[in-house]
Design an enzyme around this catalytic site. Structure first.
Site, short mmCIF file in Angstrom:
data_model
loop_
_atom_site.label_atom_id
_atom_site.label_comp_id
_atom_site.label_asym_id
_atom_site.label_seq_id
_atom_site.Cartn_x
_atom_site.Cartn_y
_atom_site.Cartn_z
N MET E 94 0.80 -1.22 0.00
CA MET E 94 0.00 0.00 0.00
C MET E 94 0.85 1.28 0.00
SD MET E 94 -3.11 -0.92 -0.38
CE MET E 94 -2.85 -2.54 -1.14
N GLU E 131 10.50 3.54 3.47
CA GLU E 131 11.69 3.43 2.62
C GLU E 131 12.94 3.22 3.48
OE1 GLU E 131 9.14 5.38 2.00
OE2 GLU E 131 8.66 4.98 -0.09
N ASP E 145 23.45 -12.50 3.66
CA ASP E 145 23.71 -13.29 2.44
C ASP E 145 25.20 -13.37 2.14
OD1 ASP E 145 22.92 -14.60 -0.10
OD2 ASP E 145 23.73 -12.78 -1.01
#
Lengths: 178, 178, 178, 178, 178, 178
Positions: E94, E131, E145
C-alpha cells in the site's frame, strides 16, 4: 507451436460466442515472436562478452585511487553488471528467463579506458550471450554514471567518453549429464 | 508443507528467546497461500486464452492502415502481451514463477473489434493459463493505450471501447519424457 | 521533440567519427513513440474503470463464505489490482510513469458474476485510465487465479469463466491550484 | 568458473583489436561475486525464518478486531511476505533466482507483538534462507506500514515500534529422486 | 476519494449494460486501501531508520579485513540498501511511489554486531519511513547473504545470527518553499 | 544530507538502547552514495545519446526487407529502448527516479551498421543522460538478440558483430517557468 496450431486449437473451442466469421487474421510474416525452446534439452552453457569505456586519464587515476566522490566505481559497476545479467529476460523483449548459475565480472584498467569482461553460465534451453552483453553494457554505463562529474566538460558535455568494442568473445554449450 | 509442520518445526528451534507462550496463532482458514507444487512432476503444458477489444470502425481502419499517430498498434501490443506473460508470477500475487518456453500472440481484425489469442507453453510444475490470460488482457490494454486519441469522444470519454469475452480456450498437459 | 531536432542536434556533435554519410534514416511514419507530455501542466486527474468476471454459482457462494481453499479471494484481488495500477508504466509499453495519489478498488458480487470498479487519481501531466484498466483486468485475473480449482471442469477446462465488459466509466481532469 | 578461465578464454578470442597490453587487471580479492552453483545437484530444500514486530496494546487490539482503518493488516502483510520471497533474487544483489515451490506465512499475535514465521520450499541448486528472511522482514515492514497511524506518537515518531529477533529457525536439504 | 463517490460516479455512467441490480456491494470496512494523498502538499521529508545484525566475532573480523570470500560485504549491502529504498513502493503493497532525493547508508561495526543506519529524503506528499525501514532490513539481509558461509554451523544452521532492534530513529517534515 | 548530519541526528535519538559505545563507524571515504538532489530546482532537461551495432551485409538486408524470422527488428528494438529508458533508475544502482516526459528513438541503417539515437526529456532535479545511454545500449542489444541466427557463424560465434561508439551527443538544461 506453429501459427496454424494456435488458430486451429482456438477455433475448436470457440462455439460461436464472440469470434465472428469476418475476422481477418493478420499476416504473421515479420511479426515478432519468442523462439520456441520447449523441445531443446537443458545444456550447460557459457557466454563471455567484453567491452570498454574510454575515459580521461584524470578519471582513470581517480578510479584507481578510489578517489571518486560518488564512491567505489568498480564495486558498484560490478553489482550493476550482475543485476543486469539477472534481469535480461525482462530487459530484452524476446528473451527467455533462464536459470543463471554463475556470473563473473572482471575489470581491466588501462591508461585511457576501463575494460569489462562478463562471463555468464546457465543450465538451460537457450544461450546466455544476451545476458553477458547486458552485463557488459550496463556495467559500463554504471561506470559512466559514477564518474559523470569528472568526465563532463565546462559545458556539461562528454566530448571524450565512449563505450566501444562490445562483443561476444566466447560462447559454448555442453551436454548436461542428467 | 502443512500448517502444523510450520508451527512444529518453528517451536522446536524456539528455545524461549522471544516467542512467549501467550501468542495466539491466527486461524489459517481463509488465509491466502500459494499452492504447494513441490511434489508435482515437470510436465509439458500449454494454455491458450483469447479476448477482444471493441473499437470504432474509424479506429479499426487506422490500425489496418498503420495510420495511428502513436505508432504500430499491433506490433506494440504483441510485445506488451509477451512481456505480460513473462511477468505473470509477480503480477498475480499467488502465482509461481515457471519457465516459459514459448509465447505466440495472434491478432484477428474484424469490422468493429480486434481479437487477440495468446498461446503459452511451459515445462513446469503448474499450468500457464494465468500467463495466457495476462497476455490477452495486457495486450488488449496496450491496443487501447495506442488508440486512445482515436477512441475518445469530445468529452474525453470512451463510450464504445470495451474489452470483452476473455476466456481460456484450451489447456493441455503432457508428461515430459525425461 | 520533433524527429528533425533529434537528427540535427545529433549531427552537430558528430564530427566524422563513425557515422558515415550513407546512413538511411528509417521512415518515422508508423514508428511507435511515447507522447511528449513535457509541455502539459500538472492537473488533478481521475479515471474509473469497471469490468466483471462470470463465475459459476458454486464459486460465488464459496467466495462469499470465504471458503475458497486458496484463501481470501477479494482481499488478494484488491491488492493485485492496486499493485497493477502502480506498475502500469512498465506493463503498457508507451505509458508514462505518473505519481498515483489514490487507488480505490471496489467489488460487487452478483449471482453469477463479480464486478470490480477501480478508481485511480493522480496529479500529473497525463491521464490515468490505463492505470484503472490495468487495475481492473489484473484484479479480475487474480480472482480467476484464486478460484481456479472451483471453476475447472473434469477435463481441466474453464467452459463458463469469462472476463467481460471492461470499460472506462469516468475520466476527469481539473486544474491544480499551484 | 575461475577468474583465470575468464581471463584466458577472453584473451584467446581477442585478436589485438582493442585490449592493449598495458591493461591492469584489478585484483579480484574482495571483489563481490555470485557463488557458482552450476555443479550443484537439484535438491529439495526448505528454510524457515521468524521475526516479530513490537506494537502498542491498542494497535494489537485493533489488528485483532480488524479495525485498522487502512485495512486488513495480516492479509496484506501475508501477501507482502509472499511477494518478497519471490523477489529475493533481485532484492539481494548476489542471490540466484531459484524456483520457489511453496511459501507459507503464519502470524501469531501476542499482547505486545506480532510474530511472523515464513517457510519457503524450493527444488534448486542453492538454499532458500534468504527468501525466508526477506519474507519475514518485508512482511513485518508491511504490518508497520498498515498500522502507522496507530503507532505514531503526537510528534510523528515511533518510540515503541520495533522489529526484533529475526532469525533462521530451520534449514533442510533432501536429495531429489530424479 | 470517498467510497461513496466511487460508487456514485460509477452508477452514473452505467447505463444498464452489464451491471445488474442484484449486485451486492462488499462491505468496505476492513478492506485494504491506499491512503489518499492527493490533497497533501509537497513537503521536504526525512526519515532515519536503524537496525543491527548480530554476528560471530570471526565473521566480524573477516568483514573488517575484507576477507569474506564472496566479496566486499559492506559495499554490497550499501547498494542493496539503496536499491531497496528505491523499490519500497512495489515491495510494500500500500505504499505510494515518491521521488527519493537522497539516501545515505552508514555502517558501524562492533565486536558482535554490525549496525546499519539509513537516512532517506524526499520531496513528496507522504513520509519515507517505510523506505528507510526497507533499506535497513534489506541491507542487513544482504550482510547475512554475504557471510552465510562464515555464520553457518556444521549442521547448516544459523544458531547465533540475528537481525534485531530495527526502529525509526527520526522523522521530520518541512514545508517546501515553492 | 552530509554524513556528519546522518551520524549526529542518529545519535541524538539513540537513547542508549542498542547502539553500544564500542561501535566503529566505517570510514565513509569511497563509500558509494546517491547524489543529494533535494535542493536542486526542477528543470527541463534533455539528453541525446547515440551508438551503433556493426552487422554483416546479409543481416542488414534482412532487417531492411523485414525478413528476419524472429520478427520486426527495429520495432522491437525501439520498444526495448523506451522501456530501458524508463527503467534506468533501477538498472543503474545510484540513479534517481525522474519523471520522463518524452523519449524518441531513431534508427539509421547503413551498409554495415545500424545506428540508434535516443533522445530523452524530463522535468526533474537531475539530468537524463544515463537514461539516454541505457536506451541506446539496450536498444542495440535488442537488435543483436533479434538477429542472432543471422549473425552467428558455423561455430556459434559472433566474429563480426560489435556495439561501438556509444556517446552522449547533446545535453541541455532549461529553467522551468513555474
Amino acid at each position: 507451436m506453429s501459427e496454424e496450431d494456435a488458430v486451429r486449437s482456438g477455433d475448436g473451442s470457440n462455439g460461436g460466442d464472440g469470434s465472428p466469421d469476418d475476422l481477418t487474421h493478420t499476416d504473421d510474416a515479420g511479426d515478432v515472436q519468442m523462439v520456441d525452446v520447449g523441445a531443446k534439452p537443458d545444456s550447460s552453457r557459457r557466454a563471455v562478452a567484453r567491452g570498454e569505456i574510454r575515459l580521461t586519464p584524470g578519471t582513470i587515476a581517480a578510479v584507481e585511487a578510489d578517489a571518486v566522490e560518488k564512491g567505489d566505481v568498480l564495486a558498484t559497476a560490478r553489482i550493476g553488471a550482475v543485476q543486469a545479467v539477472k534481469h535480461t529476460w525482462e530487459t530484452i523483449p524476446m528473451c527467455h528467463q533462464i536459470p543463471i548459475t554463475n556470473v563473473d565480472a572482471e575489470f581491466a584498467v588501462g591508461d585511457d579506458r576501463i575494460e569489462l569482461t562478463v562471463a555468464v553460465e546457465t543450465t538451460g534451453k537457450t544461450g546466455c550471450e544476451m545476458e553477458a552483453l547486458e552485463g557488459v553494457t550496463t556495467g559500463l554505463n554504471t561506470v559512466w554514471d559514477m564518474v559523470k562529474a569528472a568526465e563532463k566538460d565546462g559545458d556539461g558535455q562528454y566530448p571524450d567518453t565512449r563505450i566501444a568494442d562490445v562483443k561476444v568473445v566466447d560462447k559454448r554449450k555442453e551436454t548436461v549429464d542428467a
